[in-house]
Design a protein around this motif. Structure first.
Motif, PDB file in Angstrom:
ATOM      1  N   LEU A   1      -6.895 -40.001 -25.804  1.00  0.00           N
ATOM      2  CA  LEU A   1      -6.607 -40.198 -24.381  1.00  0.00           C
ATOM      3  C   LEU A   1      -7.794 -39.599 -23.614  1.00  0.00           C
ATOM      4  O   LEU A   1      -7.708 -38.538 -22.998  1.00  0.00           O
ATOM      5  CB  LEU A   1      -5.285 -39.520 -24.007  1.00  0.00           C
ATOM      6  CG  LEU A   1      -4.053 -40.096 -24.722  1.00  0.00           C
ATOM      7  CD1 LEU A   1      -2.849 -39.185 -24.535  1.00  0.00           C
ATOM      8  CD2 LEU A   1      -3.735 -41.489 -24.219  1.00  0.00           C
TER       9      LEU A   1
ATOM     10  N   SER B   1      -7.422 -30.409 -22.866  1.00  0.00           N
ATOM     11  CA  SER B   1      -8.512 -31.387 -22.978  1.00  0.00           C
ATOM     12  C   SER B   1      -8.782 -31.717 -24.444  1.00  0.00           C
ATOM     13  O   SER B   1      -8.924 -32.893 -24.808  1.00  0.00           O
ATOM     14  CB  SER B   1      -9.784 -30.838 -22.323  1.00  0.00           C
ATOM     15  OG  SER B   1     -10.876 -31.703 -22.550  1.00  0.00           O
TER      16      SER B   1
ATOM     17  N   ILE C   1       1.601 -41.222 -28.866  1.00  0.00           N
ATOM     18  CA  ILE C   1       0.840 -41.269 -27.618  1.00  0.00           C
ATOM     19  C   ILE C   1       1.721 -41.725 -26.460  1.00  0.00           C
ATOM     20  O   ILE C   1       1.630 -41.220 -25.337  1.00  0.00           O
ATOM     21  CB  ILE C   1      -0.385 -42.185 -27.780  1.00  0.00           C
ATOM     22  CG1 ILE C   1      -1.410 -41.508 -28.706  1.00  0.00           C
ATOM     23  CG2 ILE C   1      -1.020 -42.508 -26.439  1.00  0.00           C
ATOM     24  CD1 ILE C   1      -2.560 -42.390 -29.096  1.00  0.00           C
TER      25      ILE C   1
ATOM     26  N   ASN D   1       2.418 -39.630 -23.135  1.00  0.00           N
ATOM     27  CA  ASN D   1       2.261 -40.184 -21.784  1.00  0.00           C
ATOM     28  C   ASN D   1       3.542 -40.030 -20.968  1.00  0.00           C
ATOM     29  O   ASN D   1       3.504 -39.722 -19.774  1.00  0.00           O
ATOM     30  CB  ASN D   1       1.881 -41.662 -21.873  1.00  0.00           C
ATOM     31  CG  ASN D   1       0.380 -41.856 -21.990  1.00  0.00           C
ATOM     32  OD1 ASN D   1      -0.376 -41.110 -21.399  1.00  0.00           O
ATOM     33  ND2 ASN D   1      -0.037 -42.838 -22.752  1.00  0.00           N
TER      34      ASN D   1
ATOM     35  N   PHE E   1       2.461 -30.685 -27.725  1.00  0.00           N
ATOM     36  CA  PHE E   1       2.185 -31.016 -26.331  1.00  0.00           C
ATOM     37  C   PHE E   1       3.171 -30.317 -25.398  1.00  0.00           C
ATOM     38  O   PHE E   1       2.786 -29.811 -24.333  1.00  0.00           O
ATOM     39  CB  PHE E   1       2.252 -32.535 -26.151  1.00  0.00           C
ATOM     40  CG  PHE E   1       1.895 -33.006 -24.777  1.00  0.00           C
ATOM     41  CD1 PHE E   1       0.635 -32.778 -24.260  1.00  0.00           C
ATOM     42  CD2 PHE E   1       2.821 -33.686 -23.996  1.00  0.00           C
ATOM     43  CE1 PHE E   1       0.297 -33.218 -22.989  1.00  0.00           C
ATOM     44  CE2 PHE E   1       2.489 -34.130 -22.733  1.00  0.00           C
ATOM     45  CZ  PHE E   1       1.223 -33.891 -22.230  1.00  0.00           C
TER      46      PHE E   1
ATOM     47  N   LYS F   1      -7.957 -38.475 -19.762  1.00  0.00           N
ATOM     48  CA  LYS F   1      -7.283 -37.201 -19.485  1.00  0.00           C
ATOM     49  C   LYS F   1      -8.060 -36.032 -20.087  1.00  0.00           C
ATOM     50  O   LYS F   1      -8.088 -34.934 -19.514  1.00  0.00           O
ATOM     51  CB  LYS F   1      -5.854 -37.236 -20.032  1.00  0.00           C
ATOM     52  CG  LYS F   1      -4.946 -38.230 -19.314  1.00  0.00           C
ATOM     53  CD  LYS F   1      -3.513 -38.111 -19.775  1.00  0.00           C
ATOM     54  CE  LYS F   1      -2.619 -39.128 -19.083  1.00  0.00           C
ATOM     55  NZ  LYS F   1      -2.566 -38.901 -17.626  1.00  0.00           N
ATOM     56  N   ALA F   2      -8.683 -36.249 -21.245  1.00  0.00           N
ATOM     57  CA  ALA F   2      -9.499 -35.200 -21.856  1.00  0.00           C
ATOM     58  C   ALA F   2     -10.641 -34.808 -20.922  1.00  0.00           C
ATOM     59  O   ALA F   2     -10.918 -33.618 -20.717  1.00  0.00           O
ATOM     60  CB  ALA F   2     -10.045 -35.678 -23.198  1.00  0.00           C
TER      61      ALA F   2
ATOM     62  N   TYR G   1      -5.914 -33.934 -25.808  1.00  0.00           N
ATOM     63  CA  TYR G   1      -6.033 -35.330 -25.374  1.00  0.00           C
ATOM     64  C   TYR G   1      -7.185 -36.031 -26.098  1.00  0.00           C
ATOM     65  O   TYR G   1      -7.089 -37.208 -26.454  1.00  0.00           O
ATOM     66  CB  TYR G   1      -6.255 -35.396 -23.863  1.00  0.00           C
ATOM     67  CG  TYR G   1      -4.995 -35.264 -23.037  1.00  0.00           C
ATOM     68  CD1 TYR G   1      -3.896 -36.086 -23.279  1.00  0.00           C
ATOM     69  CD2 TYR G   1      -4.903 -34.335 -22.011  1.00  0.00           C
ATOM     70  CE1 TYR G   1      -2.738 -35.982 -22.515  1.00  0.00           C
ATOM     71  CE2 TYR G   1      -3.746 -34.223 -21.244  1.00  0.00           C
ATOM     72  CZ  TYR G   1      -2.677 -35.050 -21.499  1.00  0.00           C
ATOM     73  OH  TYR G   1      -1.541 -34.951 -20.739  1.00  0.00           O
ATOM     74  N   ASN G   2      -8.284 -35.319 -26.313  1.00  0.00           N
ATOM     75  CA  ASN G   2      -9.429 -35.900 -27.007  1.00  0.00           C
ATOM     76  C   ASN G   2      -9.050 -36.315 -28.427  1.00  0.00           C
ATOM     77  O   ASN G   2      -9.354 -37.431 -28.863  1.00  0.00           O
ATOM     78  CB  ASN G   2     -10.576 -34.890 -27.039  1.00  0.00           C
ATOM     79  CG  ASN G   2     -11.774 -35.410 -27.803  1.00  0.00           C
ATOM     80  OD1 ASN G   2     -12.119 -36.587 -27.738  1.00  0.00           O
ATOM     81  ND2 ASN G   2     -12.411 -34.547 -28.549  1.00  0.00           N
TER      82      ASN G   2
ATOM     83  N   THR H   1       3.846 -36.516 -19.910  1.00  0.00           N
ATOM     84  CA  THR H   1       2.884 -36.250 -18.846  1.00  0.00           C
ATOM     85  C   THR H   1       3.426 -36.719 -17.503  1.00  0.00           C
ATOM     86  O   THR H   1       3.352 -36.010 -16.494  1.00  0.00           O
ATOM     87  CB  THR H   1       1.552 -36.964 -19.144  1.00  0.00           C
ATOM     88  OG1 THR H   1       1.052 -36.512 -20.410  1.00  0.00           O
ATOM     89  CG2 THR H   1       0.525 -36.659 -18.067  1.00  0.00           C
TER      90      THR H   1
ATOM     91  N   ASN I   1      -6.242 -37.121 -29.511  1.00  0.00           N
ATOM     92  CA  ASN I   1      -5.274 -38.222 -29.483  1.00  0.00           C
ATOM     93  C   ASN I   1      -5.794 -39.443 -28.721  1.00  0.00           C
ATOM     94  O   ASN I   1      -5.013 -40.317 -28.339  1.00  0.00           O
ATOM     95  CB  ASN I   1      -3.948 -37.718 -28.881  1.00  0.00           C
ATOM     96  CG  ASN I   1      -3.221 -36.793 -29.819  1.00  0.00           C
ATOM     97  OD1 ASN I   1      -2.600 -37.228 -30.785  1.00  0.00           O
ATOM     98  ND2 ASN I   1      -3.302 -35.492 -29.565  1.00  0.00           N
TER      99      ASN I   1
END
Length: 754
Positions: free
Chosen positions: A235, A227, A469, A473, A200, A238-239, A230-231, A476, A233
């Motif tokens: 999330l 994207s 995760i 976050n 990440f 966000k994806a 995030y998918n 992010t 994981n």
């Protein structure tokens, strides 16, 4: 089998990055000129390469043809042979530059997983030439392409090695685009090695560079990569956010690539099917399949069939799978029989069982086994044996089922993939159950012990993923905070430069006066800031928890807060179904604890959507968007929050049902219109809103249904372009008469219209 499909989706993401940026930019205009027909484009390019004596141009044209074969028509064999013709032309020329071009174009225009050894050989040849002719840019390109090839072939350590070499070259050349691409390669390699936080960080570095260089293609690639990350994981919000940003960038490029936009729609379907929040829409699937058939985008068609096939099998809807292949698209099952025979055998086994012909289904399973056992993908083989064993178990053939489940366990156990435990666990659970049914308690106990160990491992992995995760976050939020600080610094710099220009234009005298004014203002502001900090600290502690920030500020500065009229506010009411009956079964402490749990999550969700909490009345929760600071986004904000609230409630319900615990269901009503807002009372005062809009929103909640978001016609008119809604007709509401009402469906808007 989530982890297996995670692996397959990640590989698909890697394959999607193989085609070079230059080749993509070349293909789009050609396809637009030829009416988006890839075969017409190939014919035109082939004619052009035949009519030129320039070897370099021949290689470029042949590479473009190969790229169309691989990325649109999905004819891997033709892409390979066409690229080899380009390589042969370069080899006959004996020119290092042409050889470097041809070798790298092969890596960029072909399925390098299928032709891995050849691709790596060409890559190594290119590296030797780079060192001979000293071409660092082509050396970076070769290392980058070799990293992608190794990723597609599951050789993650080797991919990491090539990615680091590419990054070193990019750094030495101080090339921002190369560095960003290398960050993406490093992130891909680390992600495949299950080092998610480190991956990440590299993705964020890539996006930072892409944004600084304002490179549209690079940004599009970064958004797509993030994207997908995030998918994987889970999330999903966000994806979807980054996938939509990627689609926006595609629209900015002319001519607009409608096939690329349809791929965005495909990716959104992947996210939707993984999220579990809503069902995969059959109409949307058919739209993409029919579009790809019309446009001869064979790769898109095959991948769309693949995702829908997986979805239907996972949800045990073999009846819909049968209808898809046998009734709607019979030509596709014939193609599979010819080109993907192992898949054909597995599908026929499903169909025969669906038609209540178990003996015929068994025949197809056994025929599929003969070819599946040779597949190098051990996880796929394990998945097949688990399905074979489940079929045998359903038909009472327990002795044979035991053999298949043991093979499923062994194949998964022998793989190096970190997610193999779920496949082993699936097998041991079935083995334990069958041995128990057969009265063989010794073996049942053995496999129950293995199942517990594997379950603990899965639980530990889940906990580890949750920690990861949280780290993601946190990073992010740090990135967003850093971006905000950078924005503020840039704005401050711009203001300073403007001030400097004005000062220079005004002459020395004006400069002196302005300097004195700035100094005096600075001293005054410093003293004021000190007093304000003290007042703010005291007042915020008292007011910010009970009043909106703006209202609290007004109260602190003026001693009172005036009521205000807001012309457009979106009000939301929620209410728990059968709350009184549930509460009678709980103690006072339990009831308060439950309400606190749910409303704390409600507070978190609405805060993330810029919505103001108004009050709680018993089990009813009231909030509003568009105040105390007016905005035009409040209908979208409130509807988005409402969908997230219902998603949370559905997830919580699913968990509690699994634990045999009581659960609540939620009704939500939303209406948009004018309100008056202000402070009520002088003791224990509260911020509240009044008006017909509030009453109508309450009626919307009363007229709603559990697990649904019920909105009025007024709200619908403001959000209909962004959300799918189902018209309920005119519904009778207490003291309001008949009102147009809609249910909001939790689906993202389509990208392609018509």
């Amino acid at each position: 089998m989530t982890t297996y499909h995670n692996r397959q989706w990640n590989v698909a993401r890697i394959h999607a990055t193989i085609l070079s940026p230059l080749l993509i930019l070349l293909l789009i205009p050609f396809l637009a000129i030829c009416g988006d027909d890839p075969y017409l484009t190939i014919s035109k390019l082939f004619s052009e390469q035949q009519n030129t004596t320039n070897d370099s141009l021949k290689i470029v044209k042949l590479s473009e043809i190969a790229g169309i074969y691989f990325n649109y028509i999905y004819d891997k064999k033709m892409a390979d042979s066409t690229s080899d013709v380009a390589v042969k032309i370069a080899e006959l020329s004996c020119k290092p530059g042409l050889l470097l071009l041809a070798y790298n174009r092969y890596l960029e225009c072909n399925d390098v997983d299928l032709y891995f050894q050849k691709a790596v050989g060409y890559g190594n040849n290119a590296l030797q030439l780079c060192r001979t002719v000293s071409n660092p840019e082509m050396e970076w390109r070769t290392c980058h392409n070799l990293a992608l090839a190794c990723l597609s072939h599951y050789e993650y350590d080797k991919a990491m090695e090539w990615s680091n070499k590419a990054f070193g070259i990019a750094t030495a050349q101080d090339n921002s685009v190369f560095k960003a691409e290398s960050y993406l390669d490093l992130g891909n390699s680390l992600e495949c090695k299950n080092q998610k936080v480190e991956a990440f960080g590299n993705y964020l570095n890539a996006i930072d560079l892409a944004e600084k260089t304002n490179n549209i293609h690079l940004l599009e690639k970064c958004y797509g990569q993030l994207s997908g990350f995030y998918n994987l994981n889970k999330l999903f919000d966000k994806a979807i956010f980054y996938k939509l940003k990627q689609g926006d960038l595609i629209r900015k490029k002319l001519p607009v690539d409608s096939i690329a936009l349809m791929w965005i729609q495909y990716d959104l379907q992947v996210i939707q099917s993984r999220s579990g929040i809503s069902h995969l829409n059959a109409e949307s699937v058919k739209n993409i399949i029919d579009f790809s058939i019309r446009r001869k985008a064979i790769k898109l068609k095959l991948w769309e069939f693949g995702i829908y096939r997986k979805y239907l099998i996972d949800h045990d809807r073999i009846d819909l799978l049968y209808d898809l292949y046998v009734k709607q698209y019979p030509e596709e099952i014939q193609r599979i029989k010819k080109e993907e025979y192992p898949l054909y055998l597995r599908l026929m086994a499903f169909f025969e069982e669906e038609e209540h012909r178990p003996d015929s289904a068994y025949f197809y399973f056994t025929e599929a086994e003969k070819v599946m056992i040779l597949d190098p993908n051990k996880i796929m083989v394990s998945n097949f044996y688990n399905r074979f064993g489940q079929f045998l178990k359903r038909h009472g053939r327990n002795a044979e089922a035991l053999v298949k489940f043991k093979k499923a366990y062994d194949f998964a156990n022998s793989d190096t993939y970190f997610g193999k435990i779920e496949f082993m666990l699936n097998a041991t659970k079935n083995l334990e159950a069958i041995y128990k049914d057969m009265g063989d308690y010794r073996n049942a106990y053995t496999y129950s012990t293995i199942t517990r160990v594997l379950s603990d491992s899965v639980s530990n992995m889940t906990k580890k993923e949750q920690v990861i995760i949280l780290d993601i976050n946190r990073e992010t939020m740090q990135k967003e905070h850093a971006a905000e600080l950078e924005k503020q610094r840039n704005e401050k710099t711009i203001r300073q430069r403007k001030t400097e220009r004005n000062m220079m234009a005004g002459g020395v005298g004006f400069l002196i006066i302005l300097s004195l004014l700035i100094f005096r203002n600075y001293k005054t502001q410093k003293r004021s800031n000190t007093l304000l900090d003290i007042a703010k600290k005291k007042s915020e502690e008292l007011l910010l928890n009970i009043l909106p920030h703006e209202t609290a500020e007004e109260l602190m500065h003026s001693g009172s807060a005036k009521a205000k009229r807001f012309e457009e506010v979106t009000v939301m009411f929620t209410d728990f179904k059968d709350f009184t009956q549930h509460s009678e079964k709980m103690t006072a402490e339990e009831l308060v604890k439950e309400i606190h749990f749910y409303f704390s999550e409600f507070d978190r969700i609405i805060s993330s959507h810029n919505i103001e909490k108004i009050k709680i009345i018993g089990d009813s929760y009231m909030c509003a968007g568009g105040l105390p600071v007016p905005n035009t986004s409040n209908p979208f904000d409130v509807v988005s929050a409402a969908l997230e609230l219902q998603s949370f409630m559905v997830d919580e319900k699913r968990v509690r049902i699994g634990m045999n615990q009581p659960y609540f269901e939620l009704r939500i009503g939303i209406h948009t219109g004018p309100v008056v807002a202000g402070i009520v009372g002088t003791k224990k005062f509260a911020y509240d809103i009044w008006g017909d809009t509030v009453n109508t929103a309450s009626r919307m909640e009363n007229s709603g249904e559990t697990d649904k978001v019920n909105i009025s016609g007024a709200t619908y008119e403001r959000i209909k372009d962004r959300f799918h809604c189902t018209y309920r007709g005119k519904v009778e509401a207490k003291h309001k008469g008949e009102i147009d009402m809609y249910f909001v469906e939790p689906l993202s808007r389509d990208f392609i219209s018509g």
